[in-house]
Design a protein around this motif. Structure first.
Motif, short mmCIF file in Angstrom:
data_model
loop_
_atom_site.label_atom_id
_atom_site.label_comp_id
_atom_site.label_asym_id
_atom_site.label_seq_id
_atom_site.Cartn_x
_atom_site.Cartn_y
_atom_site.Cartn_z
N LEU A 24 0.85 -1.18 0.00
CA LEU A 24 0.00 0.00 0.00
C LEU A 24 0.89 1.23 0.00
O LEU A 24 1.87 1.29 0.74
CB LEU A 24 -0.88 0.03 1.25
CG LEU A 24 -1.92 -1.05 1.37
CD1 LEU A 24 -2.59 -0.97 2.74
CD2 LEU A 24 -2.96 -0.92 0.28
N ARG A 25 0.51 2.23 -0.79
CA ARG A 25 1.31 3.46 -0.86
C ARG A 25 0.63 4.55 -0.06
O ARG A 25 -0.56 4.80 -0.20
CB ARG A 25 1.47 3.91 -2.31
CG ARG A 25 2.37 5.11 -2.47
CD ARG A 25 2.65 5.40 -3.94
NE ARG A 25 3.68 6.39 -4.09
CZ ARG A 25 3.47 7.60 -4.58
NH1 ARG A 25 2.27 7.97 -4.97
NH2 ARG A 25 4.46 8.46 -4.69
N GLU A 35 -1.79 11.23 2.78
CA GLU A 35 -2.99 10.52 2.36
C GLU A 35 -2.65 9.13 1.86
O GLU A 35 -1.51 8.85 1.51
CB GLU A 35 -3.69 11.30 1.23
CG GLU A 35 -4.07 12.71 1.58
CD GLU A 35 -4.53 13.51 0.38
OE1 GLU A 35 -4.40 13.02 -0.76
OE2 GLU A 35 -5.03 14.62 0.59
N ILE A 36 -3.66 8.28 1.78
CA ILE A 36 -3.52 6.95 1.18
C ILE A 36 -3.64 7.11 -0.34
O ILE A 36 -4.49 7.85 -0.82
CB ILE A 36 -4.60 6.01 1.70
CG1 ILE A 36 -4.44 5.84 3.21
CG2 ILE A 36 -4.52 4.66 1.01
CD1 ILE A 36 -5.58 5.09 3.86
N ASP A 37 -2.79 6.42 -1.06
CA ASP A 37 -2.79 6.49 -2.53
C ASP A 37 -3.19 5.13 -3.10
O ASP A 37 -2.34 4.27 -3.28
CB ASP A 37 -1.40 6.90 -3.02
CG ASP A 37 -1.32 7.01 -4.52
OD1 ASP A 37 -2.37 6.98 -5.19
OD2 ASP A 37 -0.20 7.15 -5.03
N ASN A 43 0.98 12.40 -7.21
CA ASN A 43 2.15 13.24 -7.06
C ASN A 43 2.57 13.32 -5.61
O ASN A 43 1.72 13.42 -4.73
CB ASN A 43 1.82 14.66 -7.54
CG ASN A 43 2.57 15.02 -8.79
OD1 ASN A 43 3.33 14.23 -9.31
ND2 ASN A 43 2.34 16.22 -9.26
N GLY A 44 3.85 13.30 -5.34
CA GLY A 44 4.34 13.48 -4.00
C GLY A 44 5.29 12.38 -3.57
O GLY A 44 5.59 11.45 -4.29
N ARG A 45 5.74 12.53 -2.34
CA ARG A 45 6.67 11.58 -1.74
C ARG A 45 5.91 10.37 -1.24
O ARG A 45 4.97 10.49 -0.47
CB ARG A 45 7.38 12.28 -0.56
CG ARG A 45 8.23 11.41 0.28
CD ARG A 45 9.57 11.24 -0.35
NE ARG A 45 10.45 10.53 0.59
CZ ARG A 45 11.30 9.63 0.19
NH1 ARG A 45 11.40 9.32 -1.07
NH2 ARG A 45 12.09 9.03 1.05
N GLY A 46 6.31 9.19 -1.64
CA GLY A 46 5.60 7.98 -1.27
C GLY A 46 6.35 7.12 -0.28
O GLY A 46 7.58 7.14 -0.22
N ALA A 47 5.59 6.38 0.52
CA ALA A 47 6.13 5.37 1.43
C ALA A 47 5.22 4.16 1.34
O ALA A 47 4.04 4.30 1.01
CB ALA A 47 6.18 5.92 2.85
N TYR A 48 5.74 3.00 1.62
CA TYR A 48 4.99 1.76 1.39
C TYR A 48 4.86 0.94 2.66
O TYR A 48 5.75 0.91 3.51
CB TYR A 48 5.70 0.93 0.32
CG TYR A 48 5.70 1.61 -1.02
CD1 TYR A 48 4.70 1.36 -1.95
CD2 TYR A 48 6.68 2.54 -1.36
CE1 TYR A 48 4.69 2.00 -3.17
CE2 TYR A 48 6.66 3.19 -2.58
CZ TYR A 48 5.67 2.91 -3.48
OH TYR A 48 5.64 3.55 -4.69
N LEU A 65 6.71 6.56 9.58
CA LEU A 65 6.02 7.39 8.59
C LEU A 65 6.44 8.85 8.75
O LEU A 65 6.67 9.55 7.76
CB LEU A 65 4.50 7.25 8.73
CG LEU A 65 3.92 5.93 8.23
CD1 LEU A 65 2.47 5.79 8.66
CD2 LEU A 65 4.02 5.85 6.73
N GLU A 66 6.54 9.33 9.99
CA GLU A 66 6.97 10.70 10.23
C GLU A 66 8.38 10.93 9.70
O GLU A 66 8.67 11.97 9.11
CB GLU A 66 6.91 11.04 11.72
CG GLU A 66 5.52 11.25 12.27
CD GLU A 66 4.88 9.96 12.77
OE1 GLU A 66 5.46 8.85 12.55
OE2 GLU A 66 3.78 10.04 13.34
N LYS A 67 9.26 9.94 9.92
CA LYS A 67 10.63 10.06 9.43
C LYS A 67 10.69 10.06 7.92
O LYS A 67 11.48 10.79 7.31
CB LYS A 67 11.49 8.92 10.00
CG LYS A 67 11.74 9.05 11.48
CD LYS A 67 12.49 7.84 12.00
CE LYS A 67 12.60 7.87 13.52
NZ LYS A 67 13.19 6.65 14.06
N ALA A 68 9.85 9.26 7.27
CA ALA A 68 9.86 9.16 5.81
C ALA A 68 9.37 10.45 5.16
O ALA A 68 9.87 10.85 4.11
CB ALA A 68 8.99 7.99 5.35
#
Length: 88
Positions: A24-25, A35-37, A43-48, A65-68
């Motif tokens: 999940l991105r 937000e959930i993608d 567009n934007g910085r993603g984390a999984y 998540l805060e660090k990412a």
């Protein structure tokens, strides 16, 4: 036939590399909202994250998540993620 490369991403919870489509991105938009993608193309910085509630708990506990993203993640986003993971 040419063999296609499978994009791999690291889960913030379990820290394992997995195929991008299995994760999940979560995205930080250019406006600064987290937000959930569901499409994986915003567009934007993603984390999984893995679609496993335990991975979300580990990521939240370690503030990964805060660090990412470099910004605090609202509790509403974490609750929405938790609700989405419970139904999968």
């Amino acid at each position: 036939m040419k063999v296609r490369k499978i994009p791999m991403r690291m889960c913030l919870g379990c820290q394992q590399m997995k195929p991008k489509r299995e994760l999940l991105r979560i995205v930080k938009t250019p406006e600064g909202r987290v937000e959930i993608d569901p499409t994986g193309k915003r567009n934007g910085r993603g984390a999984y994250l893995c679609p496993d509630p335990e991975c979300l708990k580990k990521a939240a506990k370690g503030h990964r998540l805060e660090k990412a993203f470099g910004v605090p993640v609202p509790e509403a986003v974490l609750n929405e993620l938790e609700g989405k993971l419970e139904f999968q």
